[in-house]
Design a protein around this motif. Structure first.
Motif, PDB file in Angstrom:
ATOM      1  N   GLN A   1       0.833  -1.205   0.000  1.00 35.58           N
ATOM      2  CA  GLN A   1       0.000   0.000   0.000  1.00 35.58           C
ATOM      3  C   GLN A   1       0.872   1.261   0.000  1.00 35.58           C
ATOM      4  N   TYR A   2       1.916   1.244   0.831  1.00 36.62           N
ATOM      5  CA  TYR A   2       2.827   2.393   0.887  1.00 36.62           C
ATOM      6  C   TYR A   2       3.530   2.591  -0.458  1.00 36.62           C
ATOM      7  N   ALA A   3       3.957   1.479  -1.072  1.00 40.39           N
ATOM      8  CA  ALA A   3       4.668   1.566  -2.351  1.00 40.39           C
ATOM      9  C   ALA A   3       3.755   2.159  -3.422  1.00 40.39           C
ATOM     10  N   LEU A   4       2.508   1.695  -3.485  1.00 40.73           N
ATOM     11  CA  LEU A   4       1.564   2.223  -4.470  1.00 40.73           C
ATOM     12  C   LEU A   4       1.317   3.714  -4.246  1.00 40.73           C
ATOM     13  N   THR A   5       1.297   4.121  -2.980  1.00 44.69           N
ATOM     14  CA  THR A   5       1.105   5.541  -2.669  1.00 44.69           C
ATOM     15  C   THR A   5       2.259   6.377  -3.214  1.00 44.69           C
ATOM     16  N   TRP A   6       3.501   5.926  -2.949  1.00 41.77           N
ATOM     17  CA  TRP A   6       4.670   6.675  -3.420  1.00 41.77           C
ATOM     18  C   TRP A   6       4.733   6.716  -4.946  1.00 41.77           C
ATOM     19  N   PHE A   7       4.450   5.583  -5.609  1.00 40.07           N
ATOM     20  CA  PHE A   7       4.499   5.552  -7.067  1.00 40.07           C
ATOM     21  C   PHE A   7       3.379   6.397  -7.681  1.00 40.07           C
ATOM     22  N   SER A   8       2.215   6.429  -7.027  1.00 36.95           N
ATOM     23  CA  SER A   8       1.111   7.277  -7.497  1.00 36.95           C
ATOM     24  C   SER A   8       1.501   8.749  -7.399  1.00 36.95           C
ATOM     25  N   MET A   9       2.162   9.090  -6.291  1.00 41.96           N
ATOM     26  CA  MET A   9       2.637  10.465  -6.137  1.00 41.96           C
ATOM     27  C   MET A   9       3.689  10.798  -7.193  1.00 41.96           C
ATOM     28  N   ALA A  10       4.513   9.798  -7.547  1.00 43.87           N
ATOM     29  CA  ALA A  10       5.540  10.013  -8.576  1.00 43.87           C
ATOM     30  C   ALA A  10       4.892  10.291  -9.929  1.00 43.87           C
ATOM     31  N   VAL A  11       3.828   9.545 -10.258  1.00 44.91           N
ATOM     32  CA  VAL A  11       3.119   9.756 -11.527  1.00 44.91           C
ATOM     33  C   VAL A  11       2.485  11.153 -11.547  1.00 44.91           C
ATOM     34  N   ALA A  12       1.837  11.511 -10.416  1.00 48.02           N
ATOM     35  CA  ALA A  12       1.223  12.835 -10.322  1.00 48.02           C
ATOM     36  C   ALA A  12       2.270  13.937 -10.454  1.00 48.02           C
ATOM     37  N   TRP A  13       3.415  13.735  -9.805  1.00 51.62           N
ATOM     38  CA  TRP A  13       4.509  14.714  -9.876  1.00 51.62           C
ATOM     39  C   TRP A  13       5.017  14.859 -11.310  1.00 51.62           C
ATOM     40  N   LEU A  14       5.097  13.727 -12.014  1.00 49.51           N
ATOM     41  CA  LEU A  14       5.575  13.738 -13.393  1.00 49.51           C
ATOM     42  C   LEU A  14       4.644  14.550 -14.282  1.00 49.51           C
ATOM     43  N   PHE A  15       3.342  14.311 -14.156  1.00 43.57           N
ATOM     44  CA  PHE A  15       2.380  15.038 -14.991  1.00 43.57           C
ATOM     45  C   PHE A  15       2.354  16.528 -14.649  1.00 43.57           C
ATOM     46  N   MET A  16       2.473  16.852 -13.360  1.00 39.60           N
ATOM     47  CA  MET A  16       2.507  18.268 -12.983  1.00 39.60           C
ATOM     48  C   MET A  16       3.759  18.947 -13.529  1.00 39.60           C
ATOM     49  N   SER A  17       4.888  18.235 -13.500  1.00 34.79           N
ATOM     50  CA  SER A  17       6.139  18.799 -14.031  1.00 34.79           C
ATOM     51  C   SER A  17       6.034  19.026 -15.531  1.00 34.79           C
ATOM     52  N   ILE A  18       5.466  18.052 -16.247  1.00 35.52           N
ATOM     53  CA  ILE A  18       5.290  18.184 -17.704  1.00 35.52           C
ATOM     54  C   ILE A  18       4.361  19.359 -18.024  1.00 35.52           C
ATOM     55  N   TYR A  19       3.279  19.453 -17.237  1.00 36.51           N
ATOM     56  CA  TYR A  19       2.327  20.545 -17.443  1.00 36.51           C
ATOM     57  C   TYR A  19       3.012  21.903 -17.243  1.00 36.51           C
ATOM     58  N   LEU A  20       3.823  22.009 -16.192  1.00 38.62           N
ATOM     59  CA  LEU A  20       4.526  23.263 -15.920  1.00 38.62           C
ATOM     60  C   LEU A  20       5.473  23.612 -17.058  1.00 38.62           C
ATOM     61  N   ILE A  21       6.206  22.628 -17.561  1.00 34.17           N
ATOM     62  CA  ILE A  21       7.159  22.876 -18.648  1.00 34.17           C
ATOM     63  C   ILE A  21       6.424  23.299 -19.916  1.00 34.17           C
ATOM     64  N   ILE A  22       5.305  22.648 -20.218  1.00 34.41           N
ATOM     65  CA  ILE A  22       4.510  23.014 -21.400  1.00 34.41           C
ATOM     66  C   ILE A  22       4.010  24.446 -21.293  1.00 34.41           C
ATOM     67  N   ARG A  23       3.563  24.829 -20.089  1.00 35.39           N
ATOM     68  CA  ARG A  23       3.094  26.190 -19.875  1.00 35.39           C
ATOM     69  C   ARG A  23       4.214  27.194 -20.089  1.00 35.39           C
ATOM     70  N   LEU A  24       5.401  26.888 -19.572  1.00 32.33           N
ATOM     71  CA  LEU A  24       6.536  27.793 -19.738  1.00 32.33           C
ATOM     72  C   LEU A  24       6.907  27.948 -21.207  1.00 32.33           C
ATOM     73  N   VAL A  25       6.921  26.840 -21.942  1.00 29.26           N
ATOM     74  CA  VAL A  25       7.241  26.884 -23.373  1.00 29.26           C
ATOM     75  C   VAL A  25       6.186  27.678 -24.128  1.00 29.26           C
ATOM     76  N   SER A  26       4.920  27.427 -23.770  1.00 27.01           N
ATOM     77  CA  SER A  26       3.818  28.125 -24.434  1.00 27.01           C
ATOM     78  C   SER A  26       3.879  29.630 -24.187  1.00 27.01           C
ATOM     79  N   ASN A  27       4.143  30.009 -22.944  1.00 26.68           N
ATOM     80  CA  ASN A  27       4.239  31.440 -22.610  1.00 26.68           C
ATOM     81  C   ASN A  27       5.417  32.109 -23.324  1.00 26.68           C
ATOM     82  N   HIS A  28       6.499  31.343 -23.457  1.00 27.80           N
ATOM     83  CA  HIS A  28       7.671  31.883 -24.133  1.00 27.80           C
ATOM     84  C   HIS A  28       7.372  32.154 -25.620  1.00 27.80           C
ATOM     85  N   LYS A  29       6.615  31.233 -26.251  1.00 23.43           N
ATOM     86  CA  LYS A  29       6.263  31.410 -27.666  1.00 23.43           C
ATOM     87  C   LYS A  29       5.348  32.619 -27.861  1.00 23.43           C
ATOM     88  N   LYS A  30       4.419  32.806 -26.909  1.00 19.85           N
ATOM     89  CA  LYS A  30       3.494  33.945 -27.012  1.00 19.85           C
ATOM     90  C   LYS A  30       4.240  35.268 -26.890  1.00 19.85           C
TER      91      LYS A  30
END
Length: 227
Positions: free
Chosen positions: A195-224
């Protein structure tokens, strides 16, 4: 642009590494706990052997034994709670073997109301499992020797106090005193590592998507900005 992305990318990768490492650590703990449960189950289910103190060491943990002798009168009471009885004490008594050597035996559980009751335990044959407890740390209070209240099964201190061998047997056979609830050793360890392992890996997936989203936003803002 590269400099603006350097920090969020590095921070994202660092967080992902930490969360994945914690998840992997819990997986390793899961394997360790499963192996421990298998080891305890195997040791408990084996045919008991006659107790030979010369062959007892830390590797004898959980070994099933039988022995003959007599219980001495002194008792040590260790704070304990047992469902559905509630708070009470584990009863530890010295047991004198036929050889004259004395070991410690965990007889089981008594409720608080039975603490000061005089118990006469019949001598004879006992069966149980060798156990070297690891319950004491820097936060464990010293025992109250006047009230005979111990806060852990500190094998070294208990054996020194009662002048016995530092060997403890968890009784699996019942004694004649009905106020004592036998608590044989069992492999019912808490095992929530998956259960603990699934929690940490779920947080890792969420962290990954949030990081990708942040990078996409930065790239998008830079292009604008550059339009």
């Amino acid at each position: 642009m590269f400099k603006r992305l350097l920090f969020p990318v590095s921070f994202g990768l660092f967080g992902l590494f930490i969360l994945c490492s914690l998840g992997t650590w819990q997986i390793n703990r899961l394997h360790w706990k499963n192996n421990l449960i298998s080891e305890v189950t195997k040791s408990i289910s084996m045919k008991p052997k006659l107790l030979n103190l010369n062959k007892i060491d830390i590797n004898s943990q959980y070994s099933s034994i039988v022995s003959k002798g007599k219980f001495l009168e002194t008792e040590l009471h260790v704070l304990f709670s047992l469902k559905p009885y509630g708070p009470g004490f584990k009863v530890i008594r010295p047991f004198k073997l036929k050889s004259g050597e004395i070991i410690l035996v965990d007889l089981g559980f008594i409720s608080e109301s039975k603490k000061n009751v005089l118990r006469e335990i019949e001598d004879g044959k006992i069966s149980g499992n060798i156990f070297f407890p690891n319950e004491t740390d820097t936060f464990t209070p010293e025992p109250n020797l006047i009230k005979n209240i111990w806060f852990s099964r500190d094998l070294e201190k208990m054996s020194n106090y009662l002048n016995t061998k530092p060997i403890l047997v968890i009784l699996s056979s019942k004694v004649n005193d009905k106020s004592i609830v036998t608590t044989p050793l069992s492999p019912n360890f808490i095992n929530n590592h998956l259960q603990y392992a699934l929690t940490w890996f779920s947080m890792a997936v969420a962290w990954l998507f949030m990081s990708i989203y942040l990078i996409i936003r930065l790239v998008s803002n830079h292009k604008k900005v550059n339009l």
